[in-house]
Scaffold this active site. Sequence first.
Site, PDB file in Angstrom:
ATOM      1  N   HIS A 165      -3.129   3.219  -5.591  1.00  0.00           N
ATOM      2  CA  HIS A 165      -3.582   1.891  -5.153  1.00  0.00           C
ATOM      3  C   HIS A 165      -3.819   0.961  -6.341  1.00  0.00           C
ATOM      4  O   HIS A 165      -3.873  -0.266  -6.176  1.00  0.00           O
ATOM      5  CB  HIS A 165      -4.864   2.033  -4.330  1.00  0.00           C
ATOM      6  CG  HIS A 165      -5.125   0.877  -3.412  1.00  0.00           C
ATOM      7  ND1 HIS A 165      -4.411   0.655  -2.256  1.00  0.00           N
ATOM      8  CD2 HIS A 165      -6.026  -0.139  -3.501  1.00  0.00           C
ATOM      9  CE1 HIS A 165      -4.863  -0.438  -1.654  1.00  0.00           C
ATOM     10  NE2 HIS A 165      -5.841  -0.944  -2.389  1.00  0.00           N
ATOM     11  N   LYS A 220      -1.530  -2.587   7.505  1.00  0.00           N
ATOM     12  CA  LYS A 220      -2.931  -2.445   7.904  1.00  0.00           C
ATOM     13  C   LYS A 220      -3.278  -3.514   8.928  1.00  0.00           C
ATOM     14  O   LYS A 220      -2.940  -4.692   8.767  1.00  0.00           O
ATOM     15  CB  LYS A 220      -3.839  -2.578   6.682  1.00  0.00           C
ATOM     16  CG  LYS A 220      -5.287  -2.213   6.950  1.00  0.00           C
ATOM     17  CD  LYS A 220      -6.098  -2.214   5.667  1.00  0.00           C
ATOM     18  CE  LYS A 220      -7.536  -1.804   5.930  1.00  0.00           C
ATOM     19  NZ  LYS A 220      -8.330  -1.787   4.679  1.00  0.00           N
ATOM     20  N   HIS A 230      -3.919  -9.787   3.722  1.00  0.00           N
ATOM     21  CA  HIS A 230      -5.355  -9.865   3.969  1.00  0.00           C
ATOM     22  C   HIS A 230      -5.643 -10.812   5.129  1.00  0.00           C
ATOM     23  O   HIS A 230      -5.072 -11.911   5.207  1.00  0.00           O
ATOM     24  CB  HIS A 230      -6.093 -10.364   2.728  1.00  0.00           C
ATOM     25  CG  HIS A 230      -6.149  -9.371   1.622  1.00  0.00           C
ATOM     26  ND1 HIS A 230      -6.376  -9.713   0.304  1.00  0.00           N
ATOM     27  CD2 HIS A 230      -6.001  -8.012   1.624  1.00  0.00           C
ATOM     28  CE1 HIS A 230      -6.368  -8.631  -0.446  1.00  0.00           C
ATOM     29  NE2 HIS A 230      -6.148  -7.591   0.332  1.00  0.00           N
ATOM     30  N   TYR A 284     -10.060 -10.709  -6.211  1.00  0.00           N
ATOM     31  CA  TYR A 284      -9.142 -10.551  -7.340  1.00  0.00           C
ATOM     32  C   TYR A 284      -9.318 -11.669  -8.353  1.00  0.00           C
ATOM     33  O   TYR A 284      -9.199 -11.452  -9.554  1.00  0.00           O
ATOM     34  CB  TYR A 284      -7.694 -10.507  -6.847  1.00  0.00           C
ATOM     35  CG  TYR A 284      -7.327  -9.213  -6.159  1.00  0.00           C
ATOM     36  CD1 TYR A 284      -7.180  -8.027  -6.886  1.00  0.00           C
ATOM     37  CD2 TYR A 284      -7.143  -9.162  -4.781  1.00  0.00           C
ATOM     38  CE1 TYR A 284      -6.857  -6.836  -6.251  1.00  0.00           C
ATOM     39  CE2 TYR A 284      -6.812  -7.977  -4.144  1.00  0.00           C
ATOM     40  CZ  TYR A 284      -6.671  -6.820  -4.877  1.00  0.00           C
ATOM     41  OH  TYR A 284      -6.352  -5.639  -4.264  1.00  0.00           O
ATOM     42  N   ARG A 315       0.841  -1.187   0.000  1.00  0.00           N
ATOM     43  CA  ARG A 315       0.000   0.000   0.000  1.00  0.00           C
ATOM     44  C   ARG A 315       0.886   1.251   0.000  1.00  0.00           C
ATOM     45  O   ARG A 315       2.062   1.190   0.342  1.00  0.00           O
ATOM     46  CB  ARG A 315      -0.918   0.015   1.223  1.00  0.00           C
ATOM     47  CG  ARG A 315      -1.823  -1.203   1.342  1.00  0.00           C
ATOM     48  CD  ARG A 315      -2.594  -1.179   2.650  1.00  0.00           C
ATOM     49  NE  ARG A 315      -3.500  -2.310   2.777  1.00  0.00           N
ATOM     50  CZ  ARG A 315      -3.160  -3.489   3.309  1.00  0.00           C
ATOM     51  NH1 ARG A 315      -1.930  -3.661   3.773  1.00  0.00           N
ATOM     52  NH2 ARG A 315      -4.035  -4.479   3.382  1.00  0.00           N
ATOM     53  N   ARG A 329      -1.279  -1.788  -6.612  1.00  0.00           N
ATOM     54  CA  ARG A 329      -1.517  -2.957  -5.743  1.00  0.00           C
ATOM     55  C   ARG A 329      -2.507  -3.907  -6.417  1.00  0.00           C
ATOM     56  O   ARG A 329      -2.302  -5.123  -6.409  1.00  0.00           O
ATOM     57  CB  ARG A 329      -2.033  -2.492  -4.390  1.00  0.00           C
ATOM     58  CG  ARG A 329      -2.377  -3.618  -3.403  1.00  0.00           C
ATOM     59  CD  ARG A 329      -2.713  -3.001  -2.047  1.00  0.00           C
ATOM     60  NE  ARG A 329      -3.408  -3.906  -1.162  1.00  0.00           N
ATOM     61  CZ  ARG A 329      -2.816  -4.745  -0.306  1.00  0.00           C
ATOM     62  NH1 ARG A 329      -1.501  -4.804  -0.268  1.00  0.00           N
ATOM     63  NH2 ARG A 329      -3.524  -5.511   0.500  1.00  0.00           N
TER      64      ARG A 329
END
Length: 283
Positions: A223, A158, A249, A258, A133, A226
């Site tokens: 972004h 994150k 994630h 995705y 990110r 990514r």
Amino acid sequence: MTPLRQAMIDQMDLRGLAPKTQQAYLQQIKELARYYHRSPDLLTDEELQAYLLYLIRDRQLSHSSCRQAVHALVFLYSRVLQRRLPRMALAHPKRDQKIPDLLYPDEVLALLQHFVRPKPRAAAFLAYATGMRISEVSALQVQDLDGVHNRIKVRQGKGQKDRYVLFTESLKQNLRDYWRAFRPESYIIYGQYKNRPLDSKYLRLDMKAAAQAAGISKRVCFHSLRHAFATHQLLNGMPLPRLQALLGHKHLQTTFRYLQWVALMDVARNPTEDLLCGLGRAA
């Protein structure tokens, strides 16, 4: 600073809330006090529910923004003021399932070639090669690079979690050129001073300028790199759990989107054997 604000900051620090979360919560409480022209500790339960209706009806804020307001209120009243709140009604509409404008490898390479300034270009290279990110790229430091084991440590990404991402040979070569020119000592993508990261707003601005110069009409933001990393790795055959770990994630379902997006891409434009990430050719 009011005693109530300081008490809230103290409680957020004690519970390890991320700086951005703290900033968002404080802003929500500030807006509440401004709306009623009174200290939040003097408001009734009915006034809090009325304020939430104001956010939904009058300001027409998104569901995520309203939810953030609720979280801030719950934290203030339960953790700081030790006051039990009734359950506040908040509609849960279905989120729009929007698919971002996905970039093909040739479009990513065109972007990289049209960055004018070397620091934002190096940051874009890092984002596409690793899937990091923008905040993670900005925070990356020299000590996080492990060329011996071909990995880069992402610290406190994150969710305040560490993880490792790929450190490919083509990325190493690109960073060698960058290193010779800028000699980073602390932050890799630094600003005016080597001990401070380059403000991410410059990365976003240069990304927009590169997309325009490359003639890319899609909606592009930093972004997008990514997203490009994730979709291109899947097209190259990367297993979904491996991609989940690289992206950081928490849930596999987040990564699964995705796979759904890849199914909608016009892969005929790029034969499978050419979907390489293209970093070596862009360097």
